[in-house]
Design a protein around this motif. Structure first.
Motif, PDB file in Angstrom:
ATOM      1  N   THR A  91       0.549  -1.379  -0.278  1.00 12.40           N
ATOM      2  CA  THR A  91      -0.022   0.421   0.079  1.00 12.40           C
ATOM      3  C   THR A  91       1.034   1.116   0.147  1.00 12.40           C
ATOM      4  OG1 THR A  91      -0.084   0.485   2.780  1.00 12.40           O
ATOM      5  CG2 THR A  91      -1.589  -1.497   1.056  1.00 12.40           C
ATOM      6  N   GLY A  92       1.492   1.326   0.843  1.00 12.01           N
ATOM      7  CA  GLY A  92       2.970   2.398   0.878  1.00 12.01           C
ATOM      8  C   GLY A  92       2.208   3.382   1.814  1.00 12.01           C
ATOM      9  N   LEU A  93       1.696   2.629   2.654  1.00  8.50           N
ATOM     10  CA  LEU A  93       0.774   4.155   3.708  1.00  8.50           C
ATOM     11  C   LEU A  93       2.906   4.135   4.418  1.00  8.50           C
ATOM     12  CD1 LEU A  93      -2.677   2.729   5.373  1.00  8.50           C
ATOM     13  CD2 LEU A  93      -1.714   4.726   3.847  1.00  8.50           C
ATOM     14  N   ALA A  94       2.769   5.518   5.185  1.00  6.48           N
ATOM     15  CA  ALA A  94       3.633   5.096   6.376  1.00  6.48           C
ATOM     16  C   ALA A  94       2.788   4.641   7.423  1.00  6.48           C
ATOM     17  CB  ALA A  94       3.810   6.829   6.323  1.00  6.48           C
ATOM     18  N   VAL A  95       3.260   3.675   8.084  1.00  7.44           N
ATOM     19  CA  VAL A  95       2.773   3.152   9.056  1.00  7.44           C
ATOM     20  C   VAL A  95       4.033   3.088  10.625  1.00  7.44           C
ATOM     21  CG1 VAL A  95       1.550   0.316   9.763  1.00  7.44           C
ATOM     22  CG2 VAL A  95       1.292   1.881   7.363  1.00  7.44           C
ATOM     23  N   THR A  96       3.374   3.507  11.838  1.00  9.11           N
ATOM     24  CA  THR A  96       3.535   3.053  12.968  1.00  9.11           C
ATOM     25  C   THR A  96       3.098   1.864  13.183  1.00  9.11           C
ATOM     26  OG1 THR A  96       2.930   5.274  13.892  1.00  9.11           O
ATOM     27  CG2 THR A  96       5.106   5.599  12.915  1.00  9.11           C
ATOM     28  N   GLY A  97       3.993   1.170  14.090  1.00  4.63           N
ATOM     29  CA  GLY A  97       3.180  -0.080  15.117  1.00  4.63           C
ATOM     30  C   GLY A  97       4.030  -1.249  14.120  1.00  4.63           C
ATOM     31  N   PRO A  98       2.584  -2.347  14.660  1.00  2.00           N
ATOM     32  CA  PRO A  98       1.243  -2.200  15.700  1.00  2.00           C
ATOM     33  C   PRO A  98       2.823  -2.460  16.999  1.00  2.00           C
ATOM     34  CG  PRO A  98       1.755  -4.046  14.234  1.00  2.00           C
ATOM     35  CD  PRO A  98       2.948  -3.413  14.072  1.00  2.00           C
ATOM     36  N   ASN A  99       2.227  -2.697  18.189  1.00  2.00           N
ATOM     37  CA  ASN A  99       1.818  -3.168  19.305  1.00  2.00           C
ATOM     38  C   ASN A  99       3.280  -1.357  19.629  1.00  2.00           C
ATOM     39  OD1 ASN A  99       2.686  -4.094  21.483  1.00  2.00           O
ATOM     40  ND2 ASN A  99       4.113  -4.600  20.707  1.00  2.00           N
ATOM     41  N   CYS A 100       1.822  -0.459  19.580  1.00  2.00           N
ATOM     42  CA  CYS A 100       3.169   0.602  19.583  1.00  2.00           C
ATOM     43  C   CYS A 100       2.059   2.089  20.915  1.00  2.00           C
ATOM     44  CB  CYS A 100       3.828   1.969  18.645  1.00  2.00           C
ATOM     45  SG  CYS A 100       1.697   2.205  17.692  1.00  2.00           S
ATOM     46  N   LEU A 101       2.084   3.012  21.327  1.00  2.00           N
ATOM     47  CA  LEU A 101       0.889   3.866  21.947  1.00  2.00           C
ATOM     48  C   LEU A 101       0.957   4.867  21.712  1.00  2.00           C
ATOM     49  CD1 LEU A 101       2.782   2.282  25.579  1.00  2.00           C
ATOM     50  CD2 LEU A 101       0.323   1.845  24.527  1.00  2.00           C
ATOM     51  N   GLY A 102       0.990   5.380  20.149  1.00  2.00           N
ATOM     52  CA  GLY A 102       0.657   6.644  19.614  1.00  2.00           C
ATOM     53  C   GLY A 102       1.471   7.944  19.632  1.00  2.00           C
ATOM     54  N   ASN A 103       1.490   8.883  19.503  1.00  2.00           N
ATOM     55  CA  ASN A 103       2.263   9.995  18.800  1.00  2.00           C
ATOM     56  C   ASN A 103       2.106  11.514  19.140  1.00  2.00           C
ATOM     57  OD1 ASN A 103       3.437   7.642  17.102  1.00  2.00           O
ATOM     58  ND2 ASN A 103       2.687   8.122  15.178  1.00  2.00           N
ATOM     59  N   LEU A 104       2.986  12.164  18.705  1.00  2.00           N
ATOM     60  CA  LEU A 104       2.546  13.570  19.586  1.00  2.00           C
ATOM     61  C   LEU A 104       3.075  14.217  18.138  1.00  2.00           C
ATOM     62  CD1 LEU A 104       1.867  16.201  21.046  1.00  2.00           C
ATOM     63  CD2 LEU A 104       4.534  15.877  22.142  1.00  2.00           C
ATOM     64  N   SER A 105       2.817  15.377  17.634  1.00  2.00           N
ATOM     65  CA  SER A 105       3.460  16.252  16.842  1.00  2.00           C
ATOM     66  C   SER A 105       2.302  18.007  17.175  1.00  2.00           C
ATOM     67  CB  SER A 105       2.180  16.090  14.850  1.00  2.00           C
ATOM     68  OG  SER A 105       2.898  17.089  14.494  1.00  2.00           O
ATOM     69  N   ALA A 106       3.302  18.460  17.854  1.00  2.00           N
ATOM     70  CA  ALA A 106       2.333  19.265  18.883  1.00  2.00           C
ATOM     71  C   ALA A 106       2.096  20.675  18.089  1.00  2.00           C
ATOM     72  CB  ALA A 106       3.860  20.378  19.710  1.00  2.00           C
ATOM     73  N   GLY A 107       3.232  21.139  17.492  1.00  2.00           N
ATOM     74  CA  GLY A 107       2.508  21.821  16.255  1.00  2.00           C
ATOM     75  C   GLY A 107       1.501  21.960  15.199  1.00  2.00           C
ATOM     76  N   GLU A 108       0.563  21.011  15.659  1.00  2.00           N
ATOM     77  CA  GLU A 108      -1.182  20.293  14.629  1.00  2.00           C
ATOM     78  C   GLU A 108      -1.586  19.770  16.264  1.00  2.00           C
ATOM     79  OE1 GLU A 108      -1.659  20.344  12.039  1.00  2.00           O
ATOM     80  OE2 GLU A 108       0.247  20.420  11.029  1.00  2.00           O
ATOM     81  N   LYS A 109      -0.781  19.921  17.376  1.00  2.00           N
ATOM     82  CA  LYS A 109      -2.032  19.583  18.927  1.00  2.00           C
ATOM     83  C   LYS A 109      -2.368  18.167  18.162  1.00  2.00           C
ATOM     84  CE  LYS A 109      -2.680  24.731  18.981  1.00  2.00           C
ATOM     85  NZ  LYS A 109      -4.121  25.709  19.176  1.00  2.00           N
ATOM     86  N   LEU A 110      -1.941  17.970  18.041  1.00  2.00           N
ATOM     87  CA  LEU A 110      -2.119  16.525  17.528  1.00  2.00           C
ATOM     88  C   LEU A 110      -1.322  15.495  18.617  1.00  2.00           C
ATOM     89  CD1 LEU A 110      -1.576  14.186  14.438  1.00  2.00           C
ATOM     90  CD2 LEU A 110      -0.041  13.321  15.676  1.00  2.00           C
TER      91      LEU A 110
END
Length: 749
Positions: A145-164
């Motif tokens: 698929t070519g998706l940018a994928v983090t994980g599996p078995n992870c706990l998520g991300n932070l992007s402060a500039g996006e308040k994400l």
């Protein structure tokens, strides 16, 4: 209420020539919308915690929950699939069971998504057949698929500039774009690093947990952080390096950009398994090889989390020092002594102030005062409190100092005098071209008041714990001394050497080459060896000894006997024909008595070389970091002394001389305490040749051990050699020798 739809513009975009991976990571960290697949109103579940964080911190893009069994969830409409969404998905959070995750990735890509984070566990971190199958299917889906994928078995991300904040952490987050980016496999560790750095007033721009790394690896994130102009310091937690070249390239890119990579690297790798049969492999563990290669390319490896925090703080706030000349001001004679001892332990010292500054300090402190560095201004400051600040100003202004250290900590509660002094020093540091660093001898907890005060002092560095502070400052100095560009070194071997390599490896059988074939390879690669020949009978052995000249050495030749001395297979100081004949007979008899009936190919008769120094020169193939070369003190005491240094292969002559210079053996070679200098050129030639050999062999040679390499003022020669192959026979031999010993595998959380 309705789920928010995307409205916010993206603040930064990668340049047109950026790699596809960098562009895909940008899509993940700056998405137009976020889709939570597996949304459920079951209290306290991961999906709900992530959704609450996205709402809490004000993510301004679209937010859409997806669950075919829900019409609404969390007070907003819930969509049954991607086709039902009001706009195409962009970033997808996968929180469905592992057996469903692969299809979610394929469906997301087909619907227009550019990235995904798979929080779900149950893949390669488990050892059962079903989990391994799902992991393989997931990797294939990510590739296709070519998706940018983090994980599996992870706990998520932070992007402060996006308040994400697509993370389960419910601790408070300072959602301000900071200069530090963090990435690593363990979500718990990465989250703890973020929390502690924020508590210390260090802003985090990005935090990415990569989990099992079925798609994006930590190295990929490093490449993105190098390009993003908002990031100045990169922090990584590494359980292993999967792609050596990609990791080294990312480190070089970070170094060229002036962005330090601070790494917490865990554990010994399974690399060098077959190499453990040779001394070199046993001494060159993964941490040592990681340091040998990564440090050269600008990586600062820390030993624990506390050290990571202090080192990151140091690199965020300290300007680049021009040298290693330290100055310090304290109010305590005892603290002065602690400072001297701590910095001396890492090879750093306090030089006397420049003459002009010394004179001013002497006049200021008064008659009978001792003007030293570190400066103890305690007594004079009691008489006149302004003396303390004037002393600090003089040390900062001193042209003969590169770093100014102040022994003090931030107050936990309002304190007018200390706060006024801190702000004055902050102003001085802002005008100076050198780091000004506050060091607390012990760790002091930051209160809310301390945290707020810290934010008003951007020009000073604040370090806690003297030993950790010293390590951080040493890292700052060492990093500043590195060249911006790290040149690539290619093998300089001749075509004839590579042809010999191919011929011998093609004919090789068993776990290792015998000494004769090993030395043929060494000689082909320009490594000097002793005069010798193999004998099949006692009469032939005596004939060879006479032609070579006494004294000689007799050694067993067998690919099945890796350490000849252990079975009595080496006999030295043979000075007569009778002694040679007896040695041949004795060694042959010992071999015949061994269990397993090792193959005996003959007895090697070699000229005994007089040496002033025994060296070990070796190479091994580390599964994480690739080929590495070892140099140091050799002979029977190699394990006891452990005077060795390592470097990545291949080497040029300058690299080889630098490697030699990092050992005590190198000091002896130069001529120690009036003794003559030894033939360093032969050791340099051997190192370069050996580094070319291990590099040219690719994955086919596990380790090469030359112990001893004998050196005197006129020459240096290899008198023993063992080349262990990277094949099934070598692995079986290793597994047999380590039966019952456990190995550790890394996890995601």
């Amino acid at each position: 209420m309705d789920a928010p739809v995307s409205t916010s513009p993206r603040p930064w975009s990668p340049p047109p020539d950026a790699s596809d991976v960098v562009k895909s990571i940008h899509a993940m960290l700056h998405p137009r919308n976020i889709v939570v697949v597996g949304a459920t109103d079951k209290p306290g579940n991961y999906a709900e915690r992530i959704w609450n964080n996205l709402i809490k911190y004000g993510y301004e893009g679209g937010l859409f929950p997806v669950n075919a069994k829900r019409e609404s969830v969390w007070g907003v409409p819930c969509y049954k699939d991607f086709a039902s969404l009001p706009e195409p998905p962009d970033h997808v959070l996968v929180l469905v069971p592992a057996r469903l995750a692969v299809q979610v990735i394929r469906d997301a890509a087909a619907s227009g998504a550019r990235s995904a984070t798979i929080v779900t566990s149950g893949f390669s971190e488990l050892q059962d057949e079903e989990s391994q199958r799902l992991a393989a299917e997931l990797q294939q889906a990510v590739r296709e698929t070519g998706l940018a994928v983090t994980g599996p078995n992870c706990l998520g991300n932070l992007s402060a500039g996006e308040k994400l904040f697509t993370n389960i952490d419910d601790r408070a987050v300072t959602m301000v774009q900071g200069p530090v980016a963090i990435a690593g496999q363990s979500g718990a560790i990465v989250m703890a690093i973020r929390q502690t750095l924020e508590d210390r007033g260090v802003g985090i721009g990005y935090m990415v947990t990569t989990g099992n790394e079925a798609g994006l690896e930590t190295t990929d994130l490093m490449n993105y952080f190098v390009v993003d102009p908002s990031i100045r310091v990169i922090v990584v937690y590494l359980e292993g390096v999967r792609n050596t070249k990609a990791f080294r390239d990312a480190c070089k890119a970070a170094r060229a950009a002036g962005k330090p990579v601070i790494a917490l690297k865990l554990g010994a790798s399974e690399g060098g398994r077959a190499a453990a049969m040779a001394h070199t492999g046993a001494l060159a563990g993964s941490i040592e090889t990681f340091d040998a290669i990564a440090t050269r390319e600008g990586v600062i490896r820390v030993q624990n989390l506390d050290q990571l925090i202090e080192t990151t703080e140091c690199f965020v706030h300290a300007v680049t020092p021009k040298g290693n000349r330290l100055a310090a001001v304290t109010l305590s004679g005892g603290k002065r002594g602690l400072l001297i001892d701590a910095f001396d332990a890492v090879g750093l010292n306090f030089a006397p102030p420049s003459p002009g500054i010394s004179a001013e300090l002497g006049a200021m402190l008064g008659p009978g005062s001792i003007v030293g560095n570190p400066l103890d201004a305690g007594f004079a400051a009691v008489v006149d409190p302004t003396v303390y600040m004037r002393a600090i100003k003089l040390m900062i202004d001193d042209p003969d100092t590169d770093i100014v250290i102040i022994d003090a900590e931030l107050p936990k509660a309002p304190h007018e005098l200390r706060e006024r002094n801190l702000r004055r020093v902050n102003d001085m540091a802002g005008e100076a071209s050198k780091p000004v660093i506050y060091v607390s001898a012990m760790s002091i907890g930051f209160t809310d008041y301390t945290k707020e005060l810290r934010q008003t002092l951007p020009h000073v560095t604040v370090l806690q714990g003297l030993d950790r502070a010293v390590t951080a400052i040493k890292s700052l100095i060492d990093y500043a001394a590195l060249p911006k560009q790290v040149p690539d070194v290619a093998s300089s071997s001749k075509p004839s050497a590579r042809a010999t390599l191919e011929k011998i490896l093609k004919q090789a059988e068993g776990a290792a080459l015998d000494e004769v074939d090993s030395k043929k390879l060494l000689k082909a690669y320009g490594i000097p060896i002793s005069k010798e020949a193999i004998a099949q009978s006692a009469i032939e052995a005596i004939k060879i000894a006479k032609s070579i000249g006494f004294p000689v050495v007799a050694k067993v030749v067998s690919p099945d006997i890796l350490h000849k001395s252990d079975i009595g297979g080496v006999m030295l100081n043979l000075t007569t024909p009778a002694a040679v004949g007896k040695a041949f007979a004795d060694i042959t008899a010992r071999v015949k008595k061994l269990k397993g009936k090792p193959k005996l190919e003959g007895i090697l008769i070699a000229k005994q070389v007089n040496a002033d120094l025994e060296l070990v020169i070796g190479a091994s193939l580390d599964a994480e970091m690739g080929p590495v070369v070892l140099f140091g003190s050799g002979g029977l005491d190699i394990e006891l002394m452990k005077d060795v240094a390592l470097a990545g292969a291949p080497l040029n002559e300058a690299d080889a001389r630098a490697l030699i210079g990092r050992t005590k053996a190198g000091v002896k070679i130069k001529g120690y305490r009036g003794k003559p200098a030894l033939h360093e050129a032969s050791a340099v030639k051997a190192l370069v040749g050996l580094s070319n050999l291990i590099s040219d062999a690719g994955q086919r040679i596990a380790s090469i051990d030359i112990n001893p390499f004998l050196i005197n003022p006129k020459t240096g020669v290899a008198v023993d050699a063992l080349i262990v192959l990277n094949n099934e026979a070598a692995r079986q031999s290793f597994d047999k020798s380590t039966k019952g010993k456990s190995t550790k595998k890394g996890g995601g959380h």
